[in-house]
Scaffold this active site. Sequence first.
Site, PDB file in Angstrom:
ATOM      1  N   ARG A 159     -15.713 -16.659 -85.504  1.00  0.00           N
ATOM      2  CA  ARG A 159     -15.344 -15.249 -85.446  1.00  0.00           C
ATOM      3  C   ARG A 159     -13.927 -15.083 -86.000  1.00  0.00           C
ATOM      4  O   ARG A 159     -13.109 -15.998 -85.953  1.00  0.00           O
ATOM      5  CB  ARG A 159     -15.400 -14.732 -84.012  1.00  0.00           C
ATOM      6  CG  ARG A 159     -16.761 -14.881 -83.342  1.00  0.00           C
ATOM      7  CD  ARG A 159     -16.701 -14.484 -81.877  1.00  0.00           C
ATOM      8  NE  ARG A 159     -18.009 -14.592 -81.222  1.00  0.00           N
ATOM      9  CZ  ARG A 159     -18.447 -15.672 -80.592  1.00  0.00           C
ATOM     10  NH1 ARG A 159     -17.671 -16.750 -80.519  1.00  0.00           N
ATOM     11  NH2 ARG A 159     -19.633 -15.688 -80.026  1.00  0.00           N
ATOM     12  N   LYS A 183     -15.456 -16.979 -76.845  1.00  0.00           N
ATOM     13  CA  LYS A 183     -15.609 -16.029 -75.750  1.00  0.00           C
ATOM     14  C   LYS A 183     -15.699 -16.771 -74.419  1.00  0.00           C
ATOM     15  O   LYS A 183     -16.316 -17.833 -74.330  1.00  0.00           O
ATOM     16  CB  LYS A 183     -16.870 -15.179 -75.965  1.00  0.00           C
ATOM     17  CG  LYS A 183     -16.764 -14.215 -77.145  1.00  0.00           C
ATOM     18  CD  LYS A 183     -17.992 -13.334 -77.240  1.00  0.00           C
ATOM     19  CE  LYS A 183     -17.847 -12.312 -78.361  1.00  0.00           C
ATOM     20  NZ  LYS A 183     -19.033 -11.424 -78.468  1.00  0.00           N
ATOM     21  N   HIS A 254     -17.319 -10.727 -90.100  1.00  0.00           N
ATOM     22  CA  HIS A 254     -18.564 -10.965 -89.377  1.00  0.00           C
ATOM     23  C   HIS A 254     -19.731 -11.127 -90.343  1.00  0.00           C
ATOM     24  O   HIS A 254     -20.703 -11.830 -90.044  1.00  0.00           O
ATOM     25  CB  HIS A 254     -18.839  -9.819 -88.400  1.00  0.00           C
ATOM     26  CG  HIS A 254     -19.463 -10.263 -87.128  1.00  0.00           C
ATOM     27  ND1 HIS A 254     -18.852 -11.157 -86.254  1.00  0.00           N
ATOM     28  CD2 HIS A 254     -20.663  -9.974 -86.557  1.00  0.00           C
ATOM     29  CE1 HIS A 254     -19.635 -11.378 -85.219  1.00  0.00           C
ATOM     30  NE2 HIS A 254     -20.738 -10.682 -85.384  1.00  0.00           N
ATOM     31  N   ARG A 257     -19.838 -14.653 -91.241  1.00  0.00           N
ATOM     32  CA  ARG A 257     -20.438 -15.397 -90.126  1.00  0.00           C
ATOM     33  C   ARG A 257     -21.956 -15.284 -90.186  1.00  0.00           C
ATOM     34  O   ARG A 257     -22.676 -16.280 -90.046  1.00  0.00           O
ATOM     35  CB  ARG A 257     -19.892 -14.831 -88.817  1.00  0.00           C
ATOM     36  CG  ARG A 257     -20.463 -15.437 -87.536  1.00  0.00           C
ATOM     37  CD  ARG A 257     -19.662 -14.871 -86.363  1.00  0.00           C
ATOM     38  NE  ARG A 257     -20.318 -15.023 -85.073  1.00  0.00           N
ATOM     39  CZ  ARG A 257     -20.222 -16.095 -84.300  1.00  0.00           C
ATOM     40  NH1 ARG A 257     -19.527 -17.138 -84.723  1.00  0.00           N
ATOM     41  NH2 ARG A 257     -20.809 -16.133 -83.125  1.00  0.00           N
ATOM     42  N   HIS A 280     -22.856 -19.278 -79.513  1.00  0.00           N
ATOM     43  CA  HIS A 280     -23.687 -18.331 -78.766  1.00  0.00           C
ATOM     44  C   HIS A 280     -24.082 -18.940 -77.425  1.00  0.00           C
ATOM     45  O   HIS A 280     -24.524 -20.087 -77.362  1.00  0.00           O
ATOM     46  CB  HIS A 280     -24.961 -17.988 -79.545  1.00  0.00           C
ATOM     47  CG  HIS A 280     -24.724 -17.105 -80.723  1.00  0.00           C
ATOM     48  ND1 HIS A 280     -25.600 -17.016 -81.782  1.00  0.00           N
ATOM     49  CD2 HIS A 280     -23.704 -16.257 -81.020  1.00  0.00           C
ATOM     50  CE1 HIS A 280     -25.135 -16.160 -82.672  1.00  0.00           C
ATOM     51  NE2 HIS A 280     -23.990 -15.688 -82.230  1.00  0.00           N
ATOM     52  N   TYR A 289     -31.130 -14.444 -86.707  1.00  0.00           N
ATOM     53  CA  TYR A 289     -30.969 -14.966 -88.053  1.00  0.00           C
ATOM     54  C   TYR A 289     -32.283 -15.498 -88.609  1.00  0.00           C
ATOM     55  O   TYR A 289     -32.463 -15.560 -89.823  1.00  0.00           O
ATOM     56  CB  TYR A 289     -29.892 -16.061 -88.062  1.00  0.00           C
ATOM     57  CG  TYR A 289     -28.554 -15.535 -87.643  1.00  0.00           C
ATOM     58  CD1 TYR A 289     -27.836 -14.692 -88.476  1.00  0.00           C
ATOM     59  CD2 TYR A 289     -28.019 -15.848 -86.400  1.00  0.00           C
ATOM     60  CE1 TYR A 289     -26.610 -14.182 -88.089  1.00  0.00           C
ATOM     61  CE2 TYR A 289     -26.794 -15.344 -86.007  1.00  0.00           C
ATOM     62  CZ  TYR A 289     -26.100 -14.512 -86.851  1.00  0.00           C
ATOM     63  OH  TYR A 289     -24.895 -13.997 -86.458  1.00  0.00           O
TER      64      TYR A 289
END
Length: 308
Positions: A159, A183, A254, A257, A280, A289
Amino acid sequence: MVDALPPTVTVHLEDYSEHLTLGCGFSAHTVRAYVRDAESLLRHLADADGSASLDALDLRVLRSWLAKQARDGSARTSMARRTSSARTFTAWLQRSGRIATDPSLRLSAPRARRTLPGVLKQNQAAEAMSWAELGARELDPIAVRDRLVMEMLYATGIRVSELCGLDVDDVDSERRVVRVVGKGNKERSAPYGDPASQALDVWTTYGRPSLVSERSGSALFLGRRGGRLDPRQARTAVHDVLASVPGAPDLGPHGLRHSAATHLLEGGADLRVVQELLGHSSLATTQIYTHVSVDRLRAVHDRAHPRA
């Protein structure tokens, strides 16, 4: 404004903000969004019963709050996010003993539509990297930095906030991996290849030393004035480079990404490996994806097959 709410209510928001920051490790941006939703809910409660007493916070109030968001034109994705935010808030209220039961347990919201993310074609990605390399040949420190921004975002799929948060010591140049804090303060390693390694060498040899200042600290990526690179500057760099690629969609970091994940899967990478690379927490997030790849496969089939 929070000030318009009674002090007995604002203290809940202050405690909630501290819980999200210290207890959950959320970013400042995420904390602001969650607290803003909680404040909106409490304002709605105050309008409903005149006191914003938590004793009056029930399923009916939650549903009427969401209905008001819908009437004000909120999209399905926003409605889904606010429902999740309300559940987080009321669950915390119940766990902290501020309400007896959690009224959100039976709360539902419209399912957010999963839209296919914009991605570059592989030849467009290669051309974008070539443009970035061409711009850096004069060794202008900003152009050198922007080349590395492009290469590192596409090579690792990290990110933009993770990219800007990198320190010099986070890079293991021998193993060609970067240590990323994502995150929830979760740490992972992301590998990069030879083109990104070359761009990194040029940046650390010629680019960064030209911009470094007392403000730089240990930051790997620097802005024009020597401070840590801001995500907005990184976005501008990506937009500017992609604007030079004929036919390329206007994407930001993004988009790189998304492109990295899609190209990995198209190259035969395992879905769980891509999940780990992207950081993730859920495989379901990564599975979008696969839809991108299938969508492209369908488009090619429709154009090329005689009985499509």
